[in-house]
Design a protein around this motif. Structure first.
Motif, PDB file in Angstrom:
ATOM      1  N   ARG A 316     -34.767  11.738 -15.340  1.00  0.00           N
ATOM      2  CA  ARG A 316     -33.649  12.464 -14.700  1.00  0.00           C
ATOM      3  C   ARG A 316     -33.593  12.168 -13.204  1.00  0.00           C
ATOM      4  O   ARG A 316     -32.519  12.089 -12.611  1.00  0.00           O
ATOM      5  N   ALA A 317     -34.773  12.019 -12.574  1.00  0.00           N
ATOM      6  CA  ALA A 317     -34.822  11.730 -11.136  1.00  0.00           C
ATOM      7  C   ALA A 317     -34.106  10.411 -10.848  1.00  0.00           C
ATOM      8  O   ALA A 317     -33.348  10.300  -9.879  1.00  0.00           O
ATOM      9  N   ILE A 318     -34.321   9.407 -11.692  1.00  0.00           N
ATOM     10  CA  ILE A 318     -33.647   8.113 -11.509  1.00  0.00           C
ATOM     11  C   ILE A 318     -32.140   8.267 -11.713  1.00  0.00           C
ATOM     12  O   ILE A 318     -31.328   7.802 -10.913  1.00  0.00           O
ATOM     13  N   GLU A 319     -31.766   8.944 -12.789  1.00  0.00           N
ATOM     14  CA  GLU A 319     -30.342   9.122 -13.072  1.00  0.00           C
ATOM     15  C   GLU A 319     -29.631   9.886 -11.944  1.00  0.00           C
ATOM     16  O   GLU A 319     -28.514   9.529 -11.557  1.00  0.00           O
ATOM     17  N   ASP A 320     -30.300  10.914 -11.431  1.00  0.00           N
ATOM     18  CA  ASP A 320     -29.710  11.678 -10.325  1.00  0.00           C
ATOM     19  C   ASP A 320     -29.568  10.807  -9.080  1.00  0.00           C
ATOM     20  O   ASP A 320     -28.572  10.900  -8.355  1.00  0.00           O
ATOM     21  N   ALA A 321     -30.591   9.976  -8.822  1.00  0.00           N
ATOM     22  CA  ALA A 321     -30.546   9.088  -7.654  1.00  0.00           C
ATOM     23  C   ALA A 321     -29.362   8.130  -7.763  1.00  0.00           C
ATOM     24  O   ALA A 321     -28.637   7.897  -6.788  1.00  0.00           O
ATOM     25  N   LYS A 324     -26.150   9.927  -7.031  1.00  0.00           N
ATOM     26  CA  LYS A 324     -25.979  10.196  -5.600  1.00  0.00           C
ATOM     27  C   LYS A 324     -25.547   8.947  -4.836  1.00  0.00           C
ATOM     28  O   LYS A 324     -24.692   9.011  -3.957  1.00  0.00           O
ATOM     29  N   VAL A 325     -26.179   7.822  -5.156  1.00  0.00           N
ATOM     30  CA  VAL A 325     -25.837   6.558  -4.492  1.00  0.00           C
ATOM     31  C   VAL A 325     -24.353   6.223  -4.720  1.00  0.00           C
ATOM     32  O   VAL A 325     -23.644   5.793  -3.803  1.00  0.00           O
ATOM     33  N   LEU A 326     -23.891   6.463  -5.938  1.00  0.00           N
ATOM     34  CA  LEU A 326     -22.479   6.207  -6.245  1.00  0.00           C
ATOM     35  C   LEU A 326     -21.580   7.184  -5.487  1.00  0.00           C
ATOM     36  O   LEU A 326     -20.540   6.799  -4.947  1.00  0.00           O
ATOM     37  N   SER A 327     -21.993   8.450  -5.435  1.00  0.00           N
ATOM     38  CA  SER A 327     -21.198   9.455  -4.730  1.00  0.00           C
ATOM     39  C   SER A 327     -21.077   9.119  -3.254  1.00  0.00           C
ATOM     40  O   SER A 327     -20.080   9.433  -2.617  1.00  0.00           O
ATOM     41  N   LYS A 328     -22.116   8.484  -2.694  1.00  0.00           N
ATOM     42  CA  LYS A 328     -22.082   8.109  -1.282  1.00  0.00           C
ATOM     43  C   LYS A 328     -21.240   6.861  -1.042  1.00  0.00           C
ATOM     44  O   LYS A 328     -21.081   6.431   0.109  1.00  0.00           O
ATOM     45  N   GLY A 329     -20.745   6.269  -2.114  1.00  0.00           N
ATOM     46  CA  GLY A 329     -19.788   5.177  -1.950  1.00  0.00           C
ATOM     47  C   GLY A 329     -20.351   3.773  -2.008  1.00  0.00           C
ATOM     48  O   GLY A 329     -19.624   2.810  -1.763  1.00  0.00           O
ATOM     49  N   PHE A 330     -21.626   3.607  -2.339  1.00  0.00           N
ATOM     50  CA  PHE A 330     -22.193   2.257  -2.420  1.00  0.00           C
ATOM     51  C   PHE A 330     -21.777   1.598  -3.741  1.00  0.00           C
ATOM     52  O   PHE A 330     -21.837   2.218  -4.794  1.00  0.00           O
ATOM     53  N   ARG A 331     -21.358   0.325  -3.618  1.00  0.00           N
ATOM     54  CA  ARG A 331     -20.837  -0.375  -4.803  1.00  0.00           C
ATOM     55  C   ARG A 331     -21.249  -1.841  -4.786  1.00  0.00           C
ATOM     56  O   ARG A 331     -21.130  -2.502  -3.745  1.00  0.00           O
ATOM     57  N   VAL A 352     -31.063   3.433  -4.001  1.00  0.00           N
ATOM     58  CA  VAL A 352     -31.652   4.265  -5.063  1.00  0.00           C
ATOM     59  C   VAL A 352     -33.049   4.722  -4.651  1.00  0.00           C
ATOM     60  O   VAL A 352     -33.420   5.897  -4.808  1.00  0.00           O
ATOM     61  N   LEU A 353     -33.830   3.807  -4.052  1.00  0.00           N
ATOM     62  CA  LEU A 353     -35.199   4.153  -3.607  1.00  0.00           C
ATOM     63  C   LEU A 353     -35.165   5.230  -2.532  1.00  0.00           C
ATOM     64  O   LEU A 353     -36.000   6.145  -2.516  1.00  0.00           O
ATOM     65  N   GLU A 354     -34.182   5.132  -1.634  1.00  0.00           N
ATOM     66  CA  GLU A 354     -34.038   6.152  -0.599  1.00  0.00           C
ATOM     67  C   GLU A 354     -33.834   7.542  -1.206  1.00  0.00           C
ATOM     68  O   GLU A 354     -34.400   8.529  -0.742  1.00  0.00           O
ATOM     69  N   GLU A 355     -32.996   7.584  -2.246  1.00  0.00           N
ATOM     70  CA  GLU A 355     -32.730   8.876  -2.893  1.00  0.00           C
ATOM     71  C   GLU A 355     -33.973   9.413  -3.592  1.00  0.00           C
ATOM     72  O   GLU A 355     -34.133  10.620  -3.766  1.00  0.00           O
ATOM     73  N   LEU A 356     -34.838   8.488  -4.012  1.00  0.00           N
ATOM     74  CA  LEU A 356     -36.058   8.899  -4.725  1.00  0.00           C
ATOM     75  C   LEU A 356     -37.206   9.251  -3.780  1.00  0.00           C
ATOM     76  O   LEU A 356     -38.234   9.766  -4.212  1.00  0.00           O
TER      77      LEU A 356
END
Ligand SMILES: [Mg+2]
Ligand SMILES: [Mg+2]
Lengths: 357, 357
Positions: A316-321, A324-331, A352-356
């Motif tokens: 879940r931690a990975i999925e949430d990360a 979040k990365v997508l919500s912040k607009g990274f593509r 993703v690593l930053e979010e984790l």
């Protein structure tokens, strides 16, 4: 606890995205105190070039002696004209699944709200879509008797869609089990029972198995209608179960609901050692350019944590990360839209690593 | 000149939409001074109820002795549990196509701009879509050897996808001929040549035939990718040619580009007498409620005028009338949107007749 992971990057962008998933697994190991042991193996075109065979014995042995397998992607134009049994898909992926007894492919198809605009379907059609497609993997036309012959001077070729009751029963049962754990508890069995004998056996078996799952609702749909309904109203589906070829077509089609194959993880299960791989292929057209979307492989690693190691919190931690990365607009390029921030393969993983962290 | 038309309304909404197409044909006859002679025949469930067989000899004879056949739709839950050979689809539609030598199904898929908002795909994705899908109709898994047997106490069932070179060549050639008459002159041949032997023969044959059409561009696409590309970017396709089962799935999927199956005509050609029918089925859920969209059948009649009778002006007149009716906002339930005017089956036809007046 130490988990042994067989790592098979394969060809094309497979060699770019798999290392990214490993970076994420390393972060998880560090953060949650696990130990992941990676052993790398050759598969696909890379294995042909090195050993002459797309699935070397050594790779198969490595898989058997691991707790799970993480695969990138295989194949490419370089190996397209080899004899059938040596081609990456026929010579490696299909026998690997067969050898490991992986008779079920599981593809979740969930809409990320941050990506809803990136799909070609309207946002209001997609909204709330959360389905799982379960595809039979080791039977049907891809494995049935096939051949070519010349009769009275006329050449002809054939493939056989062949299914036995036990083959159908185990995959249908798996679909019912999956549905039972979900909110809606619905199984839609897709076939072509109006014209195919194998489909009629499929449907009869599904109806019989359903009696053991009174809490789950079973419906049936013809494959041509299913292809239509996936575009018309994808929200109607909860768990979809179907045979190999139909599943091959429908899962790729369903992948478009999520804007890009680059977002979609998959798990192949059934035997002792499960296989996790992104839904996308080796994408020779963008290979080596750092353009590949690593998220499908990263999310496949998350499925591995959940299904093979029962590390649900970590998954879940990975999925949430990722969310979040997508919500912040990274593509990455495959999901890029106006107003978003274009990143390359490694940069996406960095986020993703930053979010984790 | 007098044209003999075999009229087979069939079951469900087939009996509602066929009379509407006849009203339009009558108007064309009156306006342009033609004579259409209709002879009605039984088919499908209606034929089973009356004669015990879904395709009576009399109906087949009627078709042979006509210049074209206009079919509604067949089948329904009432006849779903009959033995295979008596079921409407297997017992009537498939043998009718086989008997008349109709080896090619042609489905134009053009976007009506008035309906662009009614599709689940985004308008900007659909805009400019104008493709034709040509599906092989008399070969492949629906007709190949099939059966069921019990081996060592285990029941199994199979179907065979079988194609000969001549069967492939004639349909591929037809696709090249169709492409030649179009602006883009592109043929995309859809197969699964990476795993299926029949697909490899298909692809080899397509490549060989292509040599006779240097003005046409041939590309190849795997069927799973095609299902994806039809959602991702339908504009990329000009003429698509594929085998029977793949075509069954892809044409139904492609139909969603046009907002509704209720809009899509089709022609089945190859023999002396061609068959015209809407792409939709008998829709038992809305049968008898005057809700059916008659436009697919009316547009099928227009295809009949063009392909079988070479009455191109008359065909265009019908197509233009349909376009105008849609532009004026008239909609049956299947294509209804907010702000539009809901009409029933007969009223929709009334509007088309007004435009033709
Ligand atoms: Mg596929
Ligand atoms: Mg169909």
């Amino acid at each position: 606890m130490a988990y042994r992971i067989a790592v098979l990057p394969g060809d094309g962008i497979g060699t770019e995205v798999v290392p990214q998933a490993i970076r994420v697994l390393d972060k998880i190991a560090e953060k949650y105190g696990h130990q992941f042991e990676y052993k790398q193996g050759l598969i696909g075109g890379a294995a042909i070039d090195a050993t002459g065979h797309p699935l070397p014995e050594e790779t198969l042995g490595l898989c058997y002696n691991s707790d799970a397998v993480l695969l990138g992607a295989i194949g490419g134009p370089k190996w397209d004209n080899l004899p059938t049994h040596l081609r990456p898909e026929v010579g490696a992926l299909l026998p690997l699944r067969k050898e490991l007894g992986l008779y079920a492919n599981i593809r979740p198809c969930r809409m990320y709200s941050a990506l809803a605009d990136a799909s070609t379907l309207k946002k209001e059609v997609l909204e709330g879509t959360d389905m799982v497609v379960i595809r039979e993997l080791t039977g049907g036309m891809y494995f049935g008797p096939k051949g070519r012959e010349t009769v009275d001077g006329v050449e002809r070729a054939w493939d056989t869609m062949l299914y036995s009751t036990p083959e159908i029963e185990r995959i249908v049962r798996l679909a019912f089990e999956a549905a039972r754990k979900r909110t809606r508890k619905e199984v839609c069995s897709v076939d072509k029972a109006n014209v195919l004998e194998a489909s009629r056996l499929w449907r009869e078996t599904a109806i019989r198995v359903a009696a053991d799952y009174p809490d789950v609702t079973l419906t049936h749909m013809y494959v041509d209608n299913a292809a239509m309904q996936l575009v018309r109203n994808p929200r109607q589906f909860d768990v979809v179960v179907t045979e190999n070829t139909f599943g091959d077509i429908l899962t790729d089609q369903a992948s478009m609901l999520s804007a890009s194959l680059g977002m979609l993880p998959s798990a192949s299960i059934g035997g002792n050692v499960a296989l996790y791989e992104p839904a996308h292929g080796s994408a020779p057209d963008i290979a080596g350019q750092k353009k590949a979307n690593p998220l499908a492989t990263i999310l496949s690693a998350a499925m591995m944590l959940e299904y093979s190691f029962n590390l649900v919190t970590e998954a879940r931690a990975i999925e949430d990360a990722v969310e979040k990365v997508l919500s912040k607009g990274f593509r990455t390029g495959d999901i890029m839209e106006a107003g978003k921030i274009l990143v390359n393969t490694e940069e996406m993983t960095d986020r993703v690593l930053e979010e984790l962290a």
